[in-house]
Write a protein that holds these residues in place. Sequence first.
Motif, mmCIF file in Angstrom:
data_model
loop_
_atom_site.group_PDB
_atom_site.id
_atom_site.type_symbol
_atom_site.label_atom_id
_atom_site.label_comp_id
_atom_site.label_asym_id
_atom_site.label_seq_id
_atom_site.Cartn_x
_atom_site.Cartn_y
_atom_site.Cartn_z
ATOM 1 N N GLU A 1 75.185 2.087 3.546
ATOM 2 C CA GLU A 1 74.528 3.384 3.664
ATOM 3 C C GLU A 1 75.391 4.167 4.645
ATOM 4 O O GLU A 1 75.761 3.652 5.703
ATOM 5 C CB GLU A 1 73.113 3.205 4.221
ATOM 6 C CG GLU A 1 72.355 4.496 4.351
ATOM 7 C CD GLU A 1 70.934 4.258 4.864
ATOM 8 O OE1 GLU A 1 70.553 4.964 5.820
ATOM 9 O OE2 GLU A 1 70.232 3.379 4.330
ATOM 10 N N ILE A 2 75.723 5.407 4.283
ATOM 11 C CA ILE A 2 76.653 6.182 5.114
ATOM 12 C C ILE A 2 76.028 7.510 5.527
ATOM 13 O O ILE A 2 75.419 8.213 4.716
ATOM 14 C CB ILE A 2 77.978 6.442 4.353
ATOM 15 C CG1 ILE A 2 78.603 5.099 3.949
ATOM 16 C CG2 ILE A 2 78.942 7.246 5.204
ATOM 17 C CD1 ILE A 2 79.855 5.226 3.129
ATOM 18 N N SER A 3 76.188 7.829 6.799
ATOM 19 C CA SER A 3 75.763 9.110 7.342
ATOM 20 C C SER A 3 76.949 9.688 8.121
ATOM 21 O O SER A 3 78.029 9.103 8.127
ATOM 22 C CB SER A 3 74.537 8.919 8.250
ATOM 23 O OG SER A 3 74.821 7.965 9.254
ATOM 24 N N ALA A 4 76.722 10.819 8.779
ATOM 25 C CA ALA A 4 77.809 11.449 9.534
ATOM 26 C C ALA A 4 77.328 11.789 10.942
ATOM 27 O O ALA A 4 76.137 11.983 11.168
ATOM 28 C CB ALA A 4 78.271 12.704 8.818
ATOM 29 N N TYR A 5 78.264 11.846 11.871
ATOM 30 C CA TYR A 5 77.927 12.234 13.244
ATOM 31 C C TYR A 5 79.017 13.129 13.815
ATOM 32 O O TYR A 5 80.121 13.206 13.287
ATOM 33 C CB TYR A 5 77.684 11.006 14.118
ATOM 34 C CG TYR A 5 78.924 10.263 14.606
ATOM 35 C CD1 TYR A 5 79.344 10.368 15.929
ATOM 36 C CD2 TYR A 5 79.664 9.444 13.757
ATOM 37 C CE1 TYR A 5 80.454 9.669 16.390
ATOM 38 C CE2 TYR A 5 80.765 8.739 14.206
ATOM 39 C CZ TYR A 5 81.164 8.855 15.532
ATOM 40 O OH TYR A 5 82.261 8.172 15.981
ATOM 41 N N THR A 6 78.658 13.791 14.904
ATOM 42 C CA THR A 6 79.592 14.655 15.624
ATOM 43 C C THR A 6 79.659 14.176 17.072
ATOM 44 O O THR A 6 78.964 13.251 17.465
ATOM 45 C CB THR A 6 79.123 16.129 15.608
ATOM 46 O OG1 THR A 6 77.924 16.217 16.381
ATOM 47 C CG2 THR A 6 78.887 16.631 14.193
ATOM 48 N N ASN A 7 80.456 14.866 17.871
ATOM 49 C CA ASN A 7 80.527 14.552 19.301
ATOM 50 C C ASN A 7 79.358 15.147 20.077
ATOM 51 O O ASN A 7 79.139 14.799 21.234
ATOM 52 C CB ASN A 7 81.833 15.096 19.905
ATOM 53 C CG ASN A 7 83.031 14.266 19.515
ATOM 54 O OD1 ASN A 7 82.929 13.061 19.309
ATOM 55 N ND2 ASN A 7 84.181 14.910 19.404
ATOM 56 N N GLU B 1 75.350 18.620 6.270
ATOM 57 C CA GLU B 1 75.468 18.762 4.812
ATOM 58 C C GLU B 1 75.825 17.429 4.150
ATOM 59 O O GLU B 1 75.380 17.145 3.047
ATOM 60 C CB GLU B 1 76.543 19.807 4.498
ATOM 61 C CG GLU B 1 76.606 20.202 3.043
ATOM 62 C CD GLU B 1 77.656 21.280 2.823
ATOM 63 O OE1 GLU B 1 78.583 21.034 2.027
ATOM 64 O OE2 GLU B 1 77.550 22.350 3.458
ATOM 65 N N PHE B 2 76.609 16.619 4.837
ATOM 66 C CA PHE B 2 76.980 15.306 4.309
ATOM 67 C C PHE B 2 75.723 14.475 4.047
ATOM 68 O O PHE B 2 75.622 13.775 3.043
ATOM 69 C CB PHE B 2 77.918 14.576 5.281
ATOM 70 C CG PHE B 2 78.385 13.247 4.779
ATOM 71 C CD1 PHE B 2 79.499 13.149 3.959
ATOM 72 C CD2 PHE B 2 77.699 12.078 5.111
ATOM 73 C CE1 PHE B 2 79.928 11.908 3.476
ATOM 74 C CE2 PHE B 2 78.124 10.841 4.642
ATOM 75 C CZ PHE B 2 79.240 10.757 3.822
ATOM 76 N N GLY B 3 74.780 14.554 4.961
ATOM 77 C CA GLY B 3 73.510 13.853 4.790
ATOM 78 C C GLY B 3 73.639 12.346 4.887
ATOM 79 O O GLY B 3 74.445 11.813 5.651
#
Length: 168
Positions: free
Chosen positions: A73-79, A155-157
């Motif tokens: 399962e893949i999500s995204a993150y920022t700093n 948006e990647f979700g």
Amino acid sequence: MLEVLLSLLLALSIGQAGLESANQAREAKNTTKIESVKVEKSAESKVVEKEAKQVKATSSKKSNDEYDWMYFEISAYTNGKESTGKVKGDKNYGITASGAHTKEGVTVSADPKVLPMGTKIYIEGIGERIVQDTGSAIKGKKLDLFIEDLDTALEFGRKKNIRVRIID
């Protein structure tokens, strides 16, 4: 036809070489045939060796179905604060658990029990990444891709059942 030409050549060579008997002529003819067969076999074996090398080189390349794929399962993150709790200027802002600076297109966060730090992976539909970070919510078969822009990360979700394989 070939037999006739060989006989003519043999007759000429008998006269020129001064062979003394028909037995010597037959021996010369047989020797010539054996040598030509040896040459053909030698050339043939080189072709076979070359083809074997090509097959070996081709067989070392795997198709997508031949790799050992895992599903994540893949999500995204920022700093930013929404992902890390840190803001620009905070100590270790943009620094991963491995000590590297986060970099879009490179950094991915994973559970080190599943994918150890430094593991190079290929994520189907996304590309190659390096495990450089961990996260409190990243346990088991979950990945978190680093994306610089918050809107793009949102948006990647969350994507489920994405195929991933280890490269190194």
